[in-house]
Write an enzyme that holds these catalytic residues in place. Structure first.
Site, short mmCIF file in Angstrom:
data_model
loop_
_atom_site.label_atom_id
_atom_site.label_comp_id
_atom_site.label_asym_id
_atom_site.label_seq_id
_atom_site.Cartn_x
_atom_site.Cartn_y
_atom_site.Cartn_z
N ASP A 52 0.79 -1.23 0.00
CA ASP A 52 0.00 0.00 0.00
C ASP A 52 0.82 1.28 0.00
O ASP A 52 0.35 2.32 0.44
CB ASP A 52 -0.90 -0.02 1.24
CG ASP A 52 -0.13 -0.23 2.53
OD1 ASP A 52 1.10 -0.01 2.51
OD2 ASP A 52 -0.73 -0.61 3.54
N ARG B 205 1.85 8.16 9.43
CA ARG B 205 1.49 9.57 9.24
C ARG B 205 0.39 10.02 10.19
O ARG B 205 0.41 11.15 10.69
CB ARG B 205 1.02 9.79 7.80
CG ARG B 205 2.14 10.15 6.84
CD ARG B 205 1.60 10.34 5.43
NE ARG B 205 2.57 10.99 4.57
CZ ARG B 205 3.68 10.41 4.12
NH1 ARG B 205 3.97 9.17 4.47
NH2 ARG B 205 4.50 11.05 3.33
N GLU C 74 -2.42 5.10 2.82
CA GLU C 74 -2.27 3.69 2.41
C GLU C 74 -3.60 3.04 2.02
O GLU C 74 -3.64 2.20 1.12
CB GLU C 74 -1.59 2.88 3.52
CG GLU C 74 -0.10 3.18 3.70
CD GLU C 74 0.18 4.39 4.58
OE1 GLU C 74 -0.78 5.03 5.06
OE2 GLU C 74 1.37 4.71 4.77
N HIS D 113 5.75 5.05 13.20
CA HIS D 113 6.12 5.89 12.06
C HIS D 113 4.93 6.34 11.21
O HIS D 113 5.09 7.04 10.24
CB HIS D 113 7.07 5.12 11.14
CG HIS D 113 6.38 4.01 10.39
ND1 HIS D 113 6.06 2.81 10.97
CD2 HIS D 113 5.91 3.95 9.13
CE1 HIS D 113 5.43 2.06 10.09
NE2 HIS D 113 5.32 2.72 8.96
N HIS E 24 12.45 5.63 13.30
CA HIS E 24 12.32 5.75 11.84
C HIS E 24 12.99 7.05 11.39
O HIS E 24 12.85 8.08 12.05
CB HIS E 24 10.83 5.73 11.50
CG HIS E 24 10.52 5.55 10.05
ND1 HIS E 24 10.75 6.52 9.11
CD2 HIS E 24 9.99 4.50 9.36
CE1 HIS E 24 10.38 6.08 7.91
NE2 HIS E 24 9.91 4.84 8.04
N GLU F 74 -0.10 -9.13 -1.20
CA GLU F 74 -0.73 -8.55 0.01
C GLU F 74 -1.95 -7.72 -0.39
O GLU F 74 -2.11 -6.55 -0.01
CB GLU F 74 0.26 -7.71 0.83
CG GLU F 74 -0.21 -7.49 2.27
CD GLU F 74 0.76 -6.67 3.10
OE1 GLU F 74 1.70 -7.25 3.66
OE2 GLU F 74 0.57 -5.44 3.19
#
Ligand code: UD1
Ligand code: UDP
Length: 373
Positions: A99, A212, A135, A210, A243, A121
Protein backbone atom coordinates in the site's frame (compact mmCIF):
# COMPACT_ATOMS: atom_id res chain seq x y z
CA UNK A 1 4.53 -21.37 -24.10
CA UNK A 2 8.27 -21.71 -24.95
CA UNK A 3 9.00 -18.10 -24.24
CA UNK A 4 9.86 -17.26 -20.63
CA UNK A 5 7.34 -15.25 -18.64
CA UNK A 6 8.86 -11.84 -18.05
CA UNK A 7 7.99 -10.69 -14.55
CA UNK A 8 8.93 -7.29 -13.16
CA UNK A 9 8.89 -7.03 -9.36
CA UNK A 10 8.59 -3.38 -8.36
CA UNK A 11 9.08 -2.04 -4.84
CA UNK A 12 10.69 0.81 -2.96
CA UNK A 13 10.42 0.78 0.83
CA UNK A 14 11.81 -1.40 3.61
CA UNK A 15 8.64 -3.41 4.32
CA UNK A 16 8.01 -4.04 0.62
CA UNK A 17 11.60 -5.23 0.19
CA UNK A 18 11.30 -7.61 3.16
CA UNK A 19 8.09 -9.06 1.71
CA UNK A 20 9.19 -9.10 -1.97
CA UNK A 21 12.81 -10.31 -1.80
CA UNK A 22 11.82 -13.90 -0.90
CA UNK A 23 9.60 -13.85 -4.00
CA UNK A 24 12.40 -12.46 -6.18
CA UNK A 25 14.61 -15.34 -5.00
CA UNK A 26 11.91 -17.93 -5.55
CA UNK A 27 11.00 -16.79 -9.09
CA UNK A 28 14.67 -16.37 -10.09
CA UNK A 29 15.25 -20.05 -9.37
CA UNK A 30 12.58 -21.08 -11.89
CA UNK A 31 13.89 -21.11 -15.51
CA UNK A 32 10.35 -20.47 -16.76
CA UNK A 33 10.64 -16.87 -15.56
CA UNK A 34 12.72 -13.96 -16.74
CA UNK A 35 12.82 -11.83 -13.58
CA UNK A 36 13.40 -8.08 -13.69
CA UNK A 37 13.74 -6.28 -10.36
CA UNK A 38 12.95 -2.57 -10.33
CA UNK A 39 13.31 -0.51 -7.18
CA UNK A 40 11.98 3.01 -6.91
CA UNK A 41 14.19 3.58 -3.85
CA UNK A 42 11.36 5.48 -2.15
CA UNK A 43 13.53 4.48 0.82
CA UNK A 44 17.31 4.44 0.44
CA UNK A 45 19.36 3.13 3.36
CA UNK A 46 16.49 1.06 4.80
CA UNK A 47 15.88 -0.51 1.38
CA UNK A 48 19.55 -1.19 0.72
CA UNK A 49 20.02 -3.08 3.98
CA UNK A 50 17.24 -5.53 2.98
CA UNK A 51 18.57 -5.96 -0.58
CA UNK A 52 21.96 -6.80 0.91
CA UNK A 53 20.52 -9.29 3.40
CA UNK A 54 18.67 -11.20 0.67
CA UNK A 55 21.47 -10.68 -1.85
CA UNK A 56 19.17 -9.07 -4.41
CA UNK A 57 20.71 -6.73 -7.02
CA UNK A 58 18.01 -4.76 -8.85
CA UNK A 59 18.31 -4.40 -12.60
CA UNK A 60 16.84 -0.89 -12.31
CA UNK A 61 17.25 1.51 -9.40
CA UNK A 62 15.35 4.80 -9.82
CA UNK A 63 17.06 6.26 -6.72
CA UNK A 64 14.09 8.55 -5.99
CA UNK A 65 14.30 9.21 -2.24
CA UNK A 66 14.66 12.85 -1.23
CA UNK A 67 14.97 14.06 2.38
CA UNK A 68 11.49 14.75 3.81
CA UNK A 69 9.90 13.95 0.46
CA UNK A 70 6.24 14.64 -0.25
CA UNK A 71 3.50 12.55 -1.81
CA UNK A 72 3.07 14.75 -4.91
CA UNK A 73 6.68 14.78 -6.05
CA UNK A 74 7.31 11.14 -5.24
CA UNK A 75 4.10 10.00 -6.97
CA UNK A 76 4.77 11.93 -10.18
CA UNK A 77 8.40 10.79 -10.33
CA UNK A 78 7.38 7.15 -9.92
CA UNK A 79 4.77 7.45 -12.66
CA UNK A 80 7.21 9.02 -15.10
CA UNK A 81 10.27 6.89 -14.35
CA UNK A 82 8.53 3.52 -14.22
CA UNK A 83 6.93 4.29 -17.59
CA UNK A 84 10.41 4.38 -19.18
CA UNK A 85 11.32 0.97 -17.75
CA UNK A 86 7.95 -0.65 -18.48
CA UNK A 87 7.98 0.52 -22.10
CA UNK A 88 11.56 -0.69 -22.56
CA UNK A 89 11.08 -4.09 -20.89
CA UNK A 90 7.40 -4.75 -21.75
CA UNK A 91 7.02 -7.37 -18.96
CA UNK A 92 4.18 -9.91 -19.20
CA UNK A 93 3.26 -9.12 -15.60
CA UNK A 94 4.37 -6.68 -12.93
CA UNK A 95 4.17 -7.52 -9.24
CA UNK A 96 3.73 -4.75 -6.69
CA UNK A 97 3.31 -5.06 -2.96
CA UNK A 98 0.99 -3.62 -0.35
CA UNK A 99 0.00 0.00 0.00
CA UNK A 100 2.88 2.42 -0.47
CA UNK A 101 3.23 5.24 -2.99
CA UNK A 102 5.64 2.97 -4.88
CA UNK A 103 2.95 0.28 -5.13
CA UNK A 104 0.05 2.52 -6.17
CA UNK A 105 1.95 4.65 -8.68
CA UNK A 106 3.81 1.69 -10.26
CA UNK A 107 0.53 -0.17 -10.64
CA UNK A 108 -1.15 2.85 -12.21
CA UNK A 109 1.83 3.34 -14.51
CA UNK A 110 1.69 -0.31 -15.64
CA UNK A 111 -2.05 0.03 -16.18
CA UNK A 112 -1.45 3.07 -18.43
CA UNK A 113 1.11 0.97 -20.35
CA UNK A 114 -1.48 -1.84 -20.62
CA UNK A 115 0.70 -4.30 -18.72
CA UNK A 116 -0.88 -6.92 -16.49
CA UNK A 117 -0.59 -6.37 -12.76
CA UNK A 118 -0.44 -8.66 -9.73
CA UNK A 119 -0.89 -7.37 -6.19
CA UNK A 120 0.98 -9.11 -3.39
CA UNK A 121 -0.73 -8.55 0.01
CA UNK A 122 -4.02 -7.66 -1.65
CA UNK A 123 -7.37 -7.05 0.01
CA UNK A 124 -6.35 -5.36 3.27
CA UNK A 125 -8.94 -2.74 4.19
CA UNK A 126 -10.17 -0.56 7.02
CA UNK A 127 -12.82 0.92 4.67
CA UNK A 128 -11.94 4.35 6.03
CA UNK A 129 -10.08 6.45 3.45
CA UNK A 130 -8.24 8.45 6.13
CA UNK A 131 -6.91 5.49 8.17
CA UNK A 132 -4.21 4.64 7.40
CA UNK A 133 -3.47 7.71 5.27
CA UNK A 134 -2.75 7.48 2.38
CA UNK A 135 -2.27 3.69 2.41
CA UNK A 136 -5.98 2.74 2.41
CA UNK A 137 -6.49 4.51 -0.92
CA UNK A 138 -3.21 3.12 -2.29
CA UNK A 139 -4.57 -0.40 -1.71
CA UNK A 140 -7.83 0.45 -3.42
CA UNK A 141 -5.95 1.87 -6.43
CA UNK A 142 -3.74 -1.22 -6.76
CA UNK A 143 -6.55 -3.75 -6.39
CA UNK A 144 -8.74 -1.87 -8.85
CA UNK A 145 -6.15 -2.21 -11.65
CA UNK A 146 -4.87 -5.70 -10.75
CA UNK A 147 -5.40 -8.89 -12.75
CA UNK A 148 -4.15 -11.15 -9.96
CA UNK A 149 -4.57 -10.51 -6.24
CA UNK A 150 -2.63 -12.52 -3.65
CA UNK A 151 -4.50 -12.22 -0.36
CA UNK A 152 -2.89 -13.15 2.95
CA UNK A 153 -6.12 -14.24 4.69
CA UNK A 154 -9.80 -15.17 4.20
CA UNK A 155 -10.74 -11.73 5.51
CA UNK A 156 -8.71 -10.08 2.72
CA UNK A 157 -10.46 -12.27 0.14
CA UNK A 158 -13.83 -11.28 1.61
CA UNK A 159 -12.87 -7.56 1.49
CA UNK A 160 -12.23 -7.82 -2.25
CA UNK A 161 -15.47 -9.73 -2.81
CA UNK A 162 -17.51 -7.08 -1.02
CA UNK A 163 -15.70 -4.41 -3.05
CA UNK A 164 -17.17 -6.00 -6.17
CA UNK A 165 -13.96 -7.70 -7.40
CA UNK A 166 -14.81 -11.24 -8.42
CA UNK A 167 -11.92 -12.70 -10.44
CA UNK A 168 -8.17 -13.09 -10.00
CA UNK A 169 -8.42 -13.42 -6.20
CA UNK A 170 -6.25 -16.05 -4.47
CA UNK A 171 -5.48 -16.74 -0.82
CA UNK A 172 -1.74 -17.36 -0.41
CA UNK A 173 -0.75 -16.16 3.07
CA UNK A 174 1.64 -13.27 3.55
CA UNK A 175 5.20 -13.47 2.19
CA UNK A 176 6.38 -11.73 5.38
CA UNK A 177 6.19 -15.09 7.11
CA UNK A 178 8.43 -16.60 4.39
CA UNK A 179 10.86 -13.72 5.02
CA UNK A 180 10.75 -14.17 8.80
CA UNK A 181 11.29 -17.95 8.72
CA UNK A 182 14.08 -17.60 6.13
CA UNK A 183 15.82 -14.95 8.20
CA UNK A 184 15.53 -16.77 11.52
CA UNK A 185 16.91 -19.95 9.91
CA UNK A 186 19.62 -18.61 7.59
CA UNK A 187 20.95 -15.49 9.19
CA UNK A 188 21.85 -16.56 12.72
CA UNK A 189 25.30 -14.94 12.33
CA UNK A 190 23.76 -11.59 11.33
CA UNK A 191 21.09 -11.69 14.04
CA UNK A 192 23.46 -10.81 16.87
CA UNK A 193 22.16 -7.97 19.06
CA UNK A 194 25.00 -7.89 21.61
CA UNK A 195 25.97 -4.46 20.24
CA UNK A 196 22.76 -3.05 21.75
CA UNK A 197 24.11 -3.78 25.26
CA UNK A 198 20.65 -4.59 26.59
CA UNK A 199 20.56 -5.04 30.34
CA UNK A 200 19.88 -8.78 30.94
CA UNK A 201 18.15 -7.99 34.25
CA UNK A 202 15.51 -5.81 32.60
CA UNK A 203 12.47 -6.77 30.48
CA UNK A 204 12.77 -5.39 26.96
CA UNK A 205 9.82 -3.45 25.60
CA UNK A 206 10.21 -2.81 21.88
CA UNK A 207 8.63 0.37 20.52
CA UNK A 208 8.23 1.43 16.86
CA UNK A 209 6.06 4.21 15.44
CA UNK A 210 6.12 5.89 12.06
CA UNK A 211 2.55 6.24 10.69
CA UNK A 212 1.49 9.57 9.24
CA UNK A 213 -1.74 9.59 11.32
CA UNK A 214 0.45 9.49 14.45
CA UNK A 215 2.60 12.50 13.52
CA UNK A 216 2.27 15.36 16.02
CA UNK A 217 0.10 14.95 19.16
CA UNK A 218 -0.43 11.17 18.93
CA UNK A 219 3.33 10.53 18.72
CA UNK A 220 3.84 12.92 21.64
CA UNK A 221 1.31 10.86 23.63
CA UNK A 222 3.23 7.68 22.80
CA UNK A 223 6.50 9.26 23.95
CA UNK A 224 4.87 10.53 27.18
CA UNK A 225 3.59 7.03 27.86
CA UNK A 226 7.14 5.68 27.43
CA UNK A 227 8.47 8.23 29.94
CA UNK A 228 5.75 7.35 32.49
CA UNK A 229 6.25 3.61 32.03
CA UNK A 230 9.99 3.65 32.82
CA UNK A 231 9.19 5.83 35.86
CA UNK A 232 6.53 3.37 37.05
CA UNK A 233 8.52 0.15 36.45
CA UNK A 234 12.22 -0.03 37.31
CA UNK A 235 12.59 -3.49 35.76
CA UNK A 236 11.85 -2.49 32.13
CA UNK A 237 13.91 -1.01 29.31
CA UNK A 238 12.21 0.51 26.27
CA UNK A 239 14.12 0.06 23.00
CA UNK A 240 13.02 2.31 20.15
CA UNK A 241 14.57 2.05 16.66
CA UNK A 242 13.57 5.51 15.44
CA UNK A 243 12.32 5.75 11.84
CA UNK A 244 14.44 8.25 9.82
CA UNK A 245 11.39 10.26 8.68
CA UNK A 246 12.06 13.81 10.03
CA UNK A 247 8.41 14.01 11.17
CA UNK A 248 9.20 11.15 13.55
CA UNK A 249 12.73 12.18 14.55
CA UNK A 250 11.74 15.79 15.34
CA UNK A 251 9.16 14.66 17.90
CA UNK A 252 10.86 11.61 19.39
CA UNK A 253 14.41 12.87 19.92
CA UNK A 254 13.57 15.98 22.00
CA UNK A 255 11.12 14.01 24.18
CA UNK A 256 13.02 10.78 24.75
CA UNK A 257 16.74 11.41 24.30
CA UNK A 258 18.56 11.01 27.61
CA UNK A 259 15.63 9.39 29.46
CA UNK A 260 16.98 6.58 31.64
CA UNK A 261 16.08 3.06 30.38
CA UNK A 262 14.75 4.42 27.08
CA UNK A 263 17.21 3.36 24.40
CA UNK A 264 16.85 5.24 21.12
CA UNK A 265 18.62 3.45 18.29
CA UNK A 266 18.96 3.68 14.51
CA UNK A 267 16.62 1.45 12.45
CA UNK A 268 17.98 -2.08 12.70
CA UNK A 269 18.80 -4.36 9.82
CA UNK A 270 16.11 -7.00 9.43
CA UNK A 271 18.04 -9.95 10.94
CA UNK A 272 18.92 -8.20 14.22
CA UNK A 273 15.43 -6.67 14.31
CA UNK A 274 13.93 -10.19 14.20
CA UNK A 275 16.24 -11.19 17.06
CA UNK A 276 15.14 -8.11 19.02
CA UNK A 277 11.44 -8.89 18.44
CA UNK A 278 12.04 -12.45 19.63
CA UNK A 279 13.80 -11.27 22.78
CA UNK A 280 11.17 -8.65 23.62
CA UNK A 281 8.68 -9.11 26.45
CA UNK A 282 6.09 -6.78 24.87
CA UNK A 283 5.98 -4.94 21.53
CA UNK A 284 4.35 -1.51 21.13
CA UNK A 285 3.99 -0.62 17.46
CA UNK A 286 1.98 1.04 14.71
CA UNK A 287 3.81 -1.01 12.05
CA UNK A 288 1.87 -3.31 9.75
CA UNK A 289 4.69 -5.82 9.24
CA UNK A 290 5.47 -6.14 12.95
CA UNK A 291 1.80 -6.94 13.69
CA UNK A 292 2.10 -9.81 11.24
CA UNK A 293 5.48 -11.15 12.39
CA UNK A 294 5.12 -11.01 16.17
CA UNK A 295 2.42 -13.73 16.48
CA UNK A 296 5.00 -16.24 15.15
CA UNK A 297 7.35 -15.28 17.95
CA UNK A 298 4.82 -15.50 20.80
CA UNK A 299 5.33 -11.87 21.84
CA UNK A 300 2.24 -9.82 22.82
CA UNK A 301 1.68 -6.76 20.64
CA UNK A 302 -0.11 -3.56 21.61
CA UNK A 303 -0.97 -1.62 18.45
CA UNK A 304 -0.64 2.16 18.67
CA UNK A 305 -3.62 2.75 16.37
CA UNK A 306 -7.40 2.87 16.81
CA UNK A 307 -8.06 0.55 13.90
CA UNK A 308 -6.18 -2.04 11.89
CA UNK A 309 -6.55 -3.69 8.52
CA UNK A 310 -4.98 -6.75 10.15
CA UNK A 311 -7.75 -7.89 12.55
CA UNK A 312 -6.87 -11.61 12.43
CA UNK A 313 -4.30 -11.57 15.23
CA UNK A 314 -6.68 -9.55 17.41
CA UNK A 315 -9.30 -12.26 17.00
CA UNK A 316 -6.59 -14.82 17.69
CA UNK A 317 -5.72 -12.97 20.92
CA UNK A 318 -2.04 -12.04 20.51
CA UNK A 319 -2.55 -8.44 19.40
CA UNK A 320 -4.61 -5.67 21.01
CA UNK A 321 -5.47 -2.15 19.76
CA UNK A 322 -4.58 0.56 22.29
CA UNK A 323 -4.37 3.63 20.03
CA UNK A 324 -1.98 6.51 20.57
CA UNK A 325 -3.56 7.39 23.91
CA UNK A 326 -1.16 7.84 26.81
CA UNK A 327 -3.39 6.44 29.57
CA UNK A 328 -4.59 3.50 27.52
CA UNK A 329 -1.01 2.55 26.60
CA UNK A 330 0.15 2.74 30.24
CA UNK A 331 -2.89 0.81 31.45
CA UNK A 332 -2.41 -2.03 28.92
CA UNK A 333 1.35 -2.34 29.38
CA UNK A 334 0.79 -2.37 33.15
CA UNK A 335 -1.80 -5.14 32.79
CA UNK A 336 0.71 -7.30 30.92
CA UNK A 337 3.52 -6.55 33.37
CA UNK A 338 1.42 -7.05 36.51
CA UNK A 339 -0.82 -9.95 35.54
CA UNK A 340 0.83 -13.19 34.43
CA UNK A 341 -2.47 -14.73 33.39
CA UNK A 342 -3.18 -11.80 31.01
CA UNK A 343 0.38 -12.02 29.68
CA UNK A 344 0.18 -15.77 29.04
CA UNK A 345 -3.15 -15.34 27.24
CA UNK A 346 -1.48 -12.96 24.75
CA UNK A 347 1.81 -14.76 24.25
CA UNK A 348 0.60 -17.76 22.24
CA UNK A 349 2.72 -18.48 19.22
CA UNK A 350 0.88 -19.34 16.02
CA UNK A 351 0.33 -17.20 12.98
CA UNK A 352 -2.90 -16.37 11.15
CA UNK A 353 -1.00 -14.56 8.35
CA UNK A 354 0.69 -17.46 6.64
CA UNK A 355 2.57 -20.75 6.79
CA UNK A 356 5.86 -19.53 5.29
CA UNK A 357 5.07 -20.92 1.82
CA UNK A 358 3.29 -17.94 0.26
CA UNK A 359 6.01 -17.47 -2.38
CA UNK A 360 5.59 -21.01 -3.71
CA UNK A 361 1.78 -20.62 -3.88
CA UNK A 362 2.20 -17.33 -5.77
CA UNK A 363 4.68 -18.92 -8.18
CA UNK A 364 2.20 -21.70 -8.99
CA UNK A 365 -0.73 -19.30 -9.48
CA UNK A 366 1.33 -17.22 -11.94
CA UNK A 367 2.32 -20.33 -13.91
CA UNK A 368 -1.34 -21.44 -14.03
CA UNK A 369 -2.39 -17.95 -15.12
CA UNK A 370 -0.06 -18.16 -18.11
CA UNK A 371 -1.16 -21.73 -18.83
CA UNK A 372 2.13 -23.37 -17.85
CA UNK A 373 2.00 -26.61 -15.88
C1 UD1 B 1 6.54 4.86 3.84
C2 UD1 B 1 5.15 4.42 3.37
C3 UD1 B 1 4.42 3.72 4.52
C4 UD1 B 1 5.25 2.59 5.09
C5 UD1 B 1 6.62 3.12 5.48
C6 UD1 B 1 7.49 1.98 5.94
C7 UD1 B 1 3.92 5.80 1.75
C8 UD1 B 1 3.00 6.93 1.56
N1 UD1 B 1 4.35 5.59 3.02
O1 UD1 B 1 6.38 5.85 4.84
O2 UD1 B 1 3.19 3.18 4.03
O3 UD1 B 1 4.61 2.07 6.24
O4 UD1 B 1 7.23 3.72 4.33
O5 UD1 B 1 8.58 2.41 6.67
O6 UD1 B 1 4.29 5.14 0.80
N2 UD1 B 1 14.03 8.20 5.08
C9 UD1 B 1 15.40 8.08 5.11
N3 UD1 B 1 15.96 6.87 4.77
C10 UD1 B 1 15.22 5.81 4.40
C11 UD1 B 1 13.83 5.93 4.40
C12 UD1 B 1 13.24 7.13 4.72
O7 UD1 B 1 16.11 9.01 5.43
O8 UD1 B 1 15.78 4.74 4.08
C13 UD1 B 1 13.41 9.51 5.41
C14 UD1 B 1 13.57 10.52 4.24
O9 UD1 B 1 13.71 11.80 4.77
C15 UD1 B 1 12.21 10.38 3.53
C16 UD1 B 1 11.30 10.22 4.72
O10 UD1 B 1 12.01 9.35 5.62
O11 UD1 B 1 11.91 11.50 2.72
C17 UD1 B 1 9.93 9.70 4.43
O12 UD1 B 1 9.95 8.52 3.61
P1 UD1 B 1 8.58 8.05 2.90
O13 UD1 B 1 8.82 6.77 2.22
O14 UD1 B 1 8.01 9.16 2.11
O15 UD1 B 1 7.60 7.87 4.12
P2 UD1 B 1 7.57 6.80 5.27
O16 UD1 B 1 7.10 7.50 6.50
O17 UD1 B 1 8.85 6.07 5.32
N1 UDP C 1 11.91 -3.59 10.73
C1 UDP C 1 13.30 -3.68 10.62
N2 UDP C 1 14.06 -2.84 11.40
C2 UDP C 1 13.54 -1.92 12.24
C3 UDP C 1 12.11 -1.82 12.32
C4 UDP C 1 11.33 -2.66 11.56
O1 UDP C 1 13.82 -4.50 9.88
O2 UDP C 1 14.30 -1.20 12.90
C5 UDP C 1 11.08 -4.48 9.90
C6 UDP C 1 9.97 -5.23 10.58
O3 UDP C 1 10.39 -6.49 11.05
C7 UDP C 1 8.91 -5.38 9.49
C8 UDP C 1 9.14 -4.15 8.63
O4 UDP C 1 10.43 -3.64 8.96
O5 UDP C 1 9.14 -6.51 8.66
C9 UDP C 1 8.08 -3.15 8.94
O6 UDP C 1 8.42 -1.92 8.38
P1 UDP C 1 7.69 -0.59 8.81
O7 UDP C 1 7.23 -0.72 10.22
O8 UDP C 1 8.64 0.51 8.48
O9 UDP C 1 6.49 -0.49 7.79
P2 UDP C 1 5.00 -1.08 7.75
O10 UDP C 1 5.05 -2.54 7.91
O11 UDP C 1 4.23 -0.40 8.84
O12 UDP C 1 4.51 -0.64 6.40
Amino acid sequence: MDKKIKIALVFGTRPEAIKMCPLVKRLEQNPKFDVVTLVTAQHRNMLDSVLELFDVTPKYDLDLMKPNQNLWNLSSEILLKTKEVFEKERPDLILVHGDTTSASMSALSAFYSRIKIAHVEAGLRTFDKNYPFPEEINRVIVDSVSDLMFCPTDKAVENLNVSGIKTGIHKTGNTVIDALFYTLKNNKDKANIDFLNLNPDLKTILLTSHRRENFGEPLKNICSAAVELVKKYNDIEIVYPVHPNPNVQNTVLPMLKGIERVKLIEPLDYAPFCALMKKSHIILTDSGGVQEEAPSLGVPVLVLRDETERPEAIEFGTVKLVGAHKDKIIQNVSLLLDNKEEYDKMSKSANPYGDGKACSYIEKIILDYFGIA
